[in-house]
Design a protein around this motif. Structure first.
Motif, PDB file in Angstrom:
ATOM      1  N   GLN A  31      59.455  15.595  -9.230  1.00 12.42           N
ATOM      2  CA  GLN A  31      59.902  15.126 -10.546  1.00 12.42           C
ATOM      3  C   GLN A  31      61.410  14.941 -10.567  1.00 12.42           C
ATOM      4  OE1 GLN A  31      57.729  14.260 -12.988  1.00 12.42           O
ATOM      5  NE2 GLN A  31      59.494  13.412 -14.076  1.00 12.42           N
ATOM      6  N   TRP A  32      62.142  15.836  -9.914  1.00 11.29           N
ATOM      7  CA  TRP A  32      63.611  15.736  -9.848  1.00 11.29           C
ATOM      8  C   TRP A  32      64.006  14.411  -9.198  1.00 11.29           C
ATOM      9  CZ3 TRP A  32      68.467  15.296  -8.100  1.00 11.29           C
ATOM     10  CH2 TRP A  32      69.468  16.018  -8.751  1.00 11.29           C
ATOM     11  N   ILE A  33      63.337  14.043  -8.134  1.00 14.67           N
ATOM     12  CA  ILE A  33      63.622  12.782  -7.440  1.00 14.67           C
ATOM     13  C   ILE A  33      63.331  11.599  -8.363  1.00 14.67           C
ATOM     14  CG2 ILE A  33      62.923  11.297  -5.515  1.00 14.67           C
ATOM     15  CD1 ILE A  33      62.360  13.986  -3.963  1.00 14.67           C
ATOM     16  N   ARG A  34      62.199  11.620  -9.044  1.00 16.53           N
ATOM     17  CA  ARG A  34      61.867  10.539  -9.984  1.00 16.53           C
ATOM     18  C   ARG A  34      62.907  10.439 -11.101  1.00 16.53           C
ATOM     19  NH1 ARG A  34      56.580  12.337  -8.796  1.00 16.53           N
ATOM     20  NH2 ARG A  34      56.529  13.765 -10.556  1.00 16.53           N
ATOM     21  N   GLU A  35      63.313  11.592 -11.641  1.00 20.50           N
ATOM     22  CA  GLU A  35      64.293  11.594 -12.735  1.00 20.50           C
ATOM     23  C   GLU A  35      65.662  11.096 -12.264  1.00 20.50           C
ATOM     24  OE1 GLU A  35      63.675  12.073 -15.895  1.00 20.50           O
ATOM     25  OE2 GLU A  35      61.600  12.681 -15.588  1.00 20.50           O
ATOM     26  N   ALA A  36      66.053  11.468 -11.060  1.00 25.48           N
ATOM     27  CA  ALA A  36      67.346  11.000 -10.532  1.00 25.48           C
ATOM     28  C   ALA A  36      67.332   9.485 -10.376  1.00 25.48           C
ATOM     29  CB  ALA A  36      67.644  11.681  -9.198  1.00 25.48           C
ATOM     30  N   TRP A  71      66.498  17.245  -1.292  1.00 23.35           N
ATOM     31  CA  TRP A  71      66.340  15.791  -1.306  1.00 23.35           C
ATOM     32  C   TRP A  71      67.630  15.149  -0.838  1.00 23.35           C
ATOM     33  CZ3 TRP A  71      67.798  12.252  -5.731  1.00 23.35           C
ATOM     34  CH2 TRP A  71      67.403  10.939  -5.485  1.00 23.35           C
ATOM     35  N   ASP A  72      67.503  14.145   0.029  1.00 20.48           N
ATOM     36  CA  ASP A  72      68.651  13.330   0.431  1.00 20.48           C
ATOM     37  C   ASP A  72      68.633  12.048  -0.383  1.00 20.48           C
ATOM     38  OD1 ASP A  72      69.576  15.188   2.240  1.00 20.48           O
ATOM     39  OD2 ASP A  72      68.496  14.311   3.926  1.00 20.48           O
ATOM     40  N   CYS A  73      69.655  11.898  -1.211  1.00 18.26           N
ATOM     41  CA  CYS A  73      69.789  10.837  -2.201  1.00 18.26           C
ATOM     42  C   CYS A  73      70.785   9.804  -1.683  1.00 18.26           C
ATOM     43  CB  CYS A  73      70.287  11.474  -3.498  1.00 18.26           C
ATOM     44  SG  CYS A  73      70.818  10.336  -4.767  1.00 18.26           S
ATOM     45  N   ALA A  74      70.317   8.590  -1.416  1.00 21.07           N
ATOM     46  CA  ALA A  74      71.160   7.544  -0.844  1.00 21.07           C
ATOM     47  C   ALA A  74      71.761   6.649  -1.910  1.00 21.07           C
ATOM     48  CB  ALA A  74      70.351   6.700   0.136  1.00 21.07           C
ATOM     49  N   TYR A  75      72.868   6.043  -1.549  1.00 21.70           N
ATOM     50  CA  TYR A  75      73.483   4.982  -2.348  1.00 21.70           C
ATOM     51  C   TYR A  75      74.088   4.003  -1.348  1.00 21.70           C
ATOM     52  CZ  TYR A  75      77.799   7.414  -1.229  1.00 21.70           C
ATOM     53  OH  TYR A  75      78.827   8.019  -0.555  1.00 21.70           O
ATOM     54  N   SER A  76      74.375   2.812  -1.807  1.00 21.26           N
ATOM     55  CA  SER A  76      74.868   1.770  -0.907  1.00 21.26           C
ATOM     56  C   SER A  76      76.379   1.722  -0.876  1.00 21.26           C
ATOM     57  CB  SER A  76      74.354   0.407  -1.366  1.00 21.26           C
ATOM     58  OG  SER A  76      74.938  -0.615  -0.599  1.00 21.26           O
ATOM     59  N   ARG A  77      76.908   1.383   0.282  1.00 20.52           N
ATOM     60  CA  ARG A  77      78.345   1.130   0.398  1.00 20.52           C
ATOM     61  C   ARG A  77      78.627  -0.359   0.434  1.00 20.52           C
ATOM     62  NH1 ARG A  77      79.329   5.166   5.288  1.00 20.52           N
ATOM     63  NH2 ARG A  77      78.444   3.380   6.298  1.00 20.52           N
ATOM     64  N   ARG A  78      77.590  -1.204   0.554  1.00 15.79           N
ATOM     65  CA  ARG A  78      77.797  -2.631   0.738  1.00 15.79           C
ATOM     66  C   ARG A  78      77.295  -3.416  -0.465  1.00 15.79           C
ATOM     67  NH1 ARG A  78      74.690  -1.154   4.818  1.00 15.79           N
ATOM     68  NH2 ARG A  78      73.086  -2.618   4.215  1.00 15.79           N
ATOM     69  N   GLN A  79      78.059  -4.389  -0.871  1.00 16.46           N
ATOM     70  CA  GLN A  79      77.599  -5.295  -1.910  1.00 16.46           C
ATOM     71  C   GLN A  79      76.420  -6.094  -1.364  1.00 16.46           C
ATOM     72  OE1 GLN A  79      80.614  -7.963  -3.307  1.00 16.46           O
ATOM     73  NE2 GLN A  79      79.560  -8.282  -5.232  1.00 16.46           N
ATOM     74  N   THR A 105      71.897  22.982 -15.964  1.00 18.57           N
ATOM     75  CA  THR A 105      70.812  22.428 -16.773  1.00 18.57           C
ATOM     76  C   THR A 105      69.781  21.731 -15.899  1.00 18.57           C
ATOM     77  OG1 THR A 105      72.330  22.134 -18.620  1.00 18.57           O
ATOM     78  CG2 THR A 105      70.317  20.822 -18.683  1.00 18.57           C
ATOM     79  N   LEU A 106      70.208  21.201 -14.748  1.00 17.07           N
ATOM     80  CA  LEU A 106      69.323  20.450 -13.854  1.00 17.07           C
ATOM     81  C   LEU A 106      68.809  21.290 -12.679  1.00 17.07           C
ATOM     82  CD1 LEU A 106      71.272  17.072 -13.854  1.00 17.07           C
ATOM     83  CD2 LEU A 106      69.241  17.693 -15.190  1.00 17.07           C
ATOM     84  N   GLY A 107      69.197  22.544 -12.617  1.00 22.27           N
ATOM     85  CA  GLY A 107      68.698  23.432 -11.572  1.00 22.27           C
ATOM     86  C   GLY A 107      69.296  23.215 -10.199  1.00 22.27           C
ATOM     87  N   ILE A 108      70.434  22.546 -10.114  1.00 30.09           N
ATOM     88  CA  ILE A 108      71.050  22.281  -8.812  1.00 30.09           C
ATOM     89  C   ILE A 108      71.686  23.560  -8.273  1.00 30.09           C
ATOM     90  CG2 ILE A 108      72.853  20.995  -7.580  1.00 30.09           C
ATOM     91  CD1 ILE A 108      72.498  18.794  -9.731  1.00 30.09           C
ATOM     92  N   GLU A 109      71.386  23.870  -7.022  1.00 30.36           N
ATOM     93  CA  GLU A 109      72.029  24.995  -6.340  1.00 30.36           C
ATOM     94  C   GLU A 109      73.098  24.507  -5.362  1.00 30.36           C
ATOM     95  OE1 GLU A 109      69.365  27.828  -4.576  1.00 30.36           O
ATOM     96  OE2 GLU A 109      68.794  28.607  -6.536  1.00 30.36           O
ATOM     97  N   THR A 160      57.987  20.130 -15.748  1.00 32.47           N
ATOM     98  CA  THR A 160      58.342  20.138 -17.174  1.00 32.47           C
ATOM     99  C   THR A 160      59.794  20.550 -17.364  1.00 32.47           C
ATOM    100  OG1 THR A 160      56.074  20.619 -17.806  1.00 32.47           O
ATOM    101  CG2 THR A 160      57.791  21.145 -19.424  1.00 32.47           C
ATOM    102  N   LEU A 161      60.225  21.590 -16.702  1.00 33.58           N
ATOM    103  CA  LEU A 161      61.614  22.050 -16.789  1.00 33.58           C
ATOM    104  C   LEU A 161      62.587  20.966 -16.301  1.00 33.58           C
ATOM    105  CD1 LEU A 161      63.215  24.583 -17.615  1.00 33.58           C
ATOM    106  CD2 LEU A 161      62.962  25.382 -15.267  1.00 33.58           C
ATOM    107  N   VAL A 162      62.221  20.284 -15.241  1.00 33.38           N
ATOM    108  CA  VAL A 162      63.056  19.203 -14.708  1.00 33.38           C
ATOM    109  C   VAL A 162      63.158  18.065 -15.715  1.00 33.38           C
ATOM    110  CG1 VAL A 162      63.200  17.422 -12.917  1.00 33.38           C
ATOM    111  CG2 VAL A 162      62.642  19.787 -12.286  1.00 33.38           C
ATOM    112  N   ARG A 163      62.030  17.625 -16.269  1.00 30.53           N
ATOM    113  CA  ARG A 163      62.057  16.549 -17.273  1.00 30.53           C
ATOM    114  C   ARG A 163      62.921  16.939 -18.465  1.00 30.53           C
ATOM    115  NH1 ARG A 163      56.701  15.786 -15.792  1.00 30.53           N
ATOM    116  NH2 ARG A 163      55.971  17.237 -17.362  1.00 30.53           N
TER     117      ARG A 163
END
Length: 176
Positions: A31-36, A71-79, A105-109, A160-163
């Motif tokens: 759920q955390w991945i979906r919410e992110a 979770w490894d969360c990617a983002y792009s460096r290239r247009q 609030t998001l449970g991040i450690e 539920t807590l994540v949402r």
């Protein structure tokens, strides 16, 4: 490696670290991945979550990915990257800053940012702050286009807590 909350650090929480392998991604982590992905509006995508293995560059030290809480969360460096309609790290950082400002609030450690020089940086719940690494600490840094997130066992076990957490932090983004 686990660490207790630090007295004198406001909002400090204990860091769990590796606490045993799980059979897969837990419901709250999924759920955390979906919410992110939902709240970043297309800026992020998944490089992966669960896998039983050693930490990269640390033979014999189990990866938190095996716990089902990372979770490894990617983002792009290239247009023009097909995964990201908005361009690059400049688009990603405001979302990351908001998530880290609301980490409790998001449970991040833990959050590891592989991009900045000299050797990346890490945010942890026991210190409630980023630390810039001055020596090689995380494999793939500098220059990696992803963030490694770890969430607490409590959040990993509760979709539920994540949402609720994401709804509180991003109330302006409607659920579809």
């Amino acid at each position: 490696m686990a660490a207790p909350a630090r007295p004198g650090v406001p909002n400090s929480r204990p860091y769990t670290g590796f606490n045993g392998n799980a059979p897969g991604v837990k419901g709250g982590t999924a759920q955390w991945i979906r919410e992110a992905k939902r709240t970043s509006l297309g800026i992020t995508w998944s490089l992966g979550a669960w896998g039983v293995r050693d930490q990269r560059g640390h033979k014999g030290r189990p990866s938190i990915h095996g716990t089902g809480r990372a979770w490894d969360c990617a983002y792009s460096r290239r247009q023009g990257d097909r995964h990201q309609p908005t361009w690059g790290r400049d688009a990603f950082i405001p979302w990351l800053d908001r998530v880290i400002a609301n980490a409790n609030t998001l449970g991040i450690e833990l959050a590891l940012d592989y991009w900045p020089e000299p050797w990346g940086r890490g945010w942890r719940c026991d210190r409630q702050a980023w630390e810039t690494y001055e020596r090689r600490t995380i494999g793939g840094a500098p220059g990696g286009q992803w963030i490694h997130f770890e969430i607490s066992p409590r959040y990993a076990g509760s979709a539920t807590l994540v949402r609720q957490g994401f709804d509180q932090v991003f109330p302006e983004i409607p659920r579809t």
